[in-house]
Write a protein that holds these residues in place. Structure first.
Motif, short mmCIF file in Angstrom:
data_model
loop_
_atom_site.label_atom_id
_atom_site.label_comp_id
_atom_site.label_asym_id
_atom_site.label_seq_id
_atom_site.Cartn_x
_atom_site.Cartn_y
_atom_site.Cartn_z
N ILE A 176 26.75 -9.47 -45.33
CA ILE A 176 27.07 -10.63 -46.14
C ILE A 176 28.06 -10.29 -47.25
N LEU A 177 28.26 -8.98 -47.50
CA LEU A 177 29.23 -8.56 -48.52
C LEU A 177 30.63 -9.04 -48.13
N ASP A 178 31.40 -9.43 -49.14
CA ASP A 178 32.80 -9.84 -48.96
C ASP A 178 32.95 -11.11 -48.14
N THR A 179 31.89 -11.87 -47.98
CA THR A 179 32.00 -13.15 -47.29
C THR A 179 32.20 -14.26 -48.32
N PRO A 180 32.87 -15.35 -47.94
CA PRO A 180 33.13 -16.43 -48.90
C PRO A 180 31.84 -17.07 -49.38
N ALA A 181 31.93 -17.69 -50.53
CA ALA A 181 30.79 -18.46 -51.04
C ALA A 181 30.48 -19.60 -50.08
N CYS A 182 29.20 -19.97 -50.02
CA CYS A 182 28.84 -21.09 -49.16
C CYS A 182 27.89 -22.01 -49.92
N GLU A 183 27.77 -23.22 -49.44
CA GLU A 183 27.07 -24.26 -50.18
C GLU A 183 25.59 -23.95 -50.37
N ASP A 184 24.95 -23.34 -49.38
CA ASP A 184 23.52 -23.06 -49.49
C ASP A 184 23.20 -22.16 -50.67
N PHE A 185 23.94 -21.07 -50.80
CA PHE A 185 23.69 -20.14 -51.90
C PHE A 185 24.10 -20.77 -53.24
N SER A 186 25.21 -21.48 -53.24
CA SER A 186 25.67 -22.12 -54.48
C SER A 186 24.66 -23.13 -54.98
N PHE A 187 24.04 -23.88 -54.05
CA PHE A 187 23.04 -24.87 -54.44
C PHE A 187 21.86 -24.19 -55.14
N ILE A 188 21.45 -23.02 -54.64
CA ILE A 188 20.31 -22.33 -55.24
C ILE A 188 20.65 -21.84 -56.65
N THR A 189 21.88 -21.35 -56.86
CA THR A 189 22.24 -20.93 -58.22
C THR A 189 22.30 -22.13 -59.16
N GLU A 190 22.80 -23.25 -58.68
CA GLU A 190 22.82 -24.46 -59.52
C GLU A 190 21.41 -24.89 -59.88
N LEU A 191 20.52 -24.83 -58.91
CA LEU A 191 19.14 -25.22 -59.15
C LEU A 191 18.47 -24.24 -60.12
N LEU A 214 17.59 -16.99 -46.54
CA LEU A 214 18.93 -17.35 -46.08
C LEU A 214 19.71 -16.12 -45.63
N ILE A 215 19.60 -15.05 -46.41
CA ILE A 215 20.32 -13.81 -46.06
C ILE A 215 19.84 -13.29 -44.72
N GLU A 216 18.53 -13.27 -44.53
CA GLU A 216 17.99 -12.74 -43.27
C GLU A 216 18.28 -13.68 -42.10
N LEU A 217 18.36 -14.99 -42.38
CA LEU A 217 18.76 -15.93 -41.33
C LEU A 217 20.19 -15.66 -40.90
N ARG A 218 21.09 -15.44 -41.86
CA ARG A 218 22.49 -15.14 -41.53
C ARG A 218 22.56 -13.85 -40.71
N ALA A 219 21.76 -12.85 -41.10
CA ALA A 219 21.75 -11.59 -40.36
C ALA A 219 21.26 -11.80 -38.94
N SER A 220 20.21 -12.61 -38.78
CA SER A 220 19.67 -12.89 -37.44
C SER A 220 20.70 -13.61 -36.58
N GLU A 221 21.41 -14.57 -37.18
CA GLU A 221 22.44 -15.30 -36.44
C GLU A 221 23.55 -14.35 -36.00
N ARG A 222 23.94 -13.45 -36.90
CA ARG A 222 25.00 -12.49 -36.56
C ARG A 222 24.54 -11.56 -35.45
N ASN A 223 23.30 -11.05 -35.57
CA ASN A 223 22.78 -10.15 -34.55
C ASN A 223 22.66 -10.85 -33.20
N LEU A 224 22.24 -12.13 -33.24
CA LEU A 224 22.14 -12.90 -32.01
C LEU A 224 23.50 -13.06 -31.36
N GLY A 225 24.52 -13.36 -32.18
CA GLY A 225 25.87 -13.50 -31.65
C GLY A 225 26.37 -12.21 -31.03
N GLU A 226 26.09 -11.09 -31.68
CA GLU A 226 26.51 -9.80 -31.14
C GLU A 226 25.78 -9.49 -29.83
#
Length: 237
Positions: free
Chosen positions: A1-16, A136-148
């Motif tokens: 997830i390092l060096d990836t663009p900001a996304c709405e899900d994470f931004s929403f959590i910081t706003e909250l 969310l981070i682990e979901l992104r990792a799972s999606e990436r691993n699934l794609g690979e």
């Protein structure tokens, strides 16, 4: 997830987090070997910070929430960039982002330009929001691993392991497709087949390992010689 663009899900959590904790600033930070990557932030735009200049690098060293009521009075943070320079942070409170195997990889934190701290309810909510960030981070990792995994399976299903060419099944499938397309558009289609003469002698005289190397070298030669639009495959066994 390092060096990836900001996304709405994470931004929403910081706003909250900033709203619940009544602070102007909130970050999702990931701690690398020599830097801290800001995945999402509210209140200011920061891409990354040197690890030695980030409060979050201190927070991941423990397994509990970290709160510094006045950053100017703590010797570890008094001279850090965000304390000394604008916006002159004073209060810091964070919860580690802990992976399922127990590693603290970053933080969800809130900050203020005036000293103070969070109440029990705010800390409790910050802890729960941090769990959502980690999910969310682990979901992104799972999606990436699934794609690979899918790409690897596709490669195994269509590629001859020894030569790196299309295997017989994939070659015949592509040939049917190209034949149908050539008929539809009334375009010419060329097929070239080559055979390695006396290849059995190579295996008999030098062994199957040498024979395999010959096939691999021929496969490499073909891959280097064909055009991008050409299809090279291994028809035989």
């Amino acid at each position: 997830i390092l060096d990836t663009p900001a996304c709405e899900d994470f931004s929403f959590i910081t706003e909250l987090a900033a709203r619940v904790c009544d602070t102007p600033y909130a970050f999702v930070s990931l701690v690398d070997a020599d830097r801290v990557w800001i995945k999402a932030c509210t209140g200011m735009q920061v891409g990354e910070l040197p690890r030695g200049d980030s409060y979050c690098a201190l927070a991941v060293q423990g397994d509990a929430a970290t709160e510094i009521a006045d950053l100017t009075e703590d010797h570890r943070t008094a001279n850090m960039k965000l304390t000394v320079d604008a916006p002159h942070m004073r209060m810091y409170s964070s919860v580690p982002l802990t992976s399922s195997d127990g590693y603290a990889i970053g933080t969800l934190c809130v900050m203020d330009t005036k000293p103070g701290g969070l109440d029990d309810e705010q800390r409790s909510i910050l802890v729960r929001l941090a769990r959502q960030v980690m999910a969310l981070i682990e979901l992104r990792a799972s999606e990436r691993n699934l794609g690979e995994t899918v790409r690897e399976l596709e490669m195994l299903a269509t590629t001859d392991e020894l030569t790196g060419l299309h295997n017989r099944r994939s070659l015949l499938q592509r040939l049917r497709f190209e034949t149908a397309r050539a008929k539809r558009f009334r375009a010419p289609l060329s097929v070239v087949m080559i055979d390695l003469d006396h290849f059995k002698r190579v295996n008999d005289r030098h062994g199957h390992a040498v024979g395999d190397q010959v096939l691999a070298d021929v496969g490499q030669l073909l891959r280097d010689s064909v055009r991008v639009i050409d299809i090279a495959g291994r028809y035989g066994d």
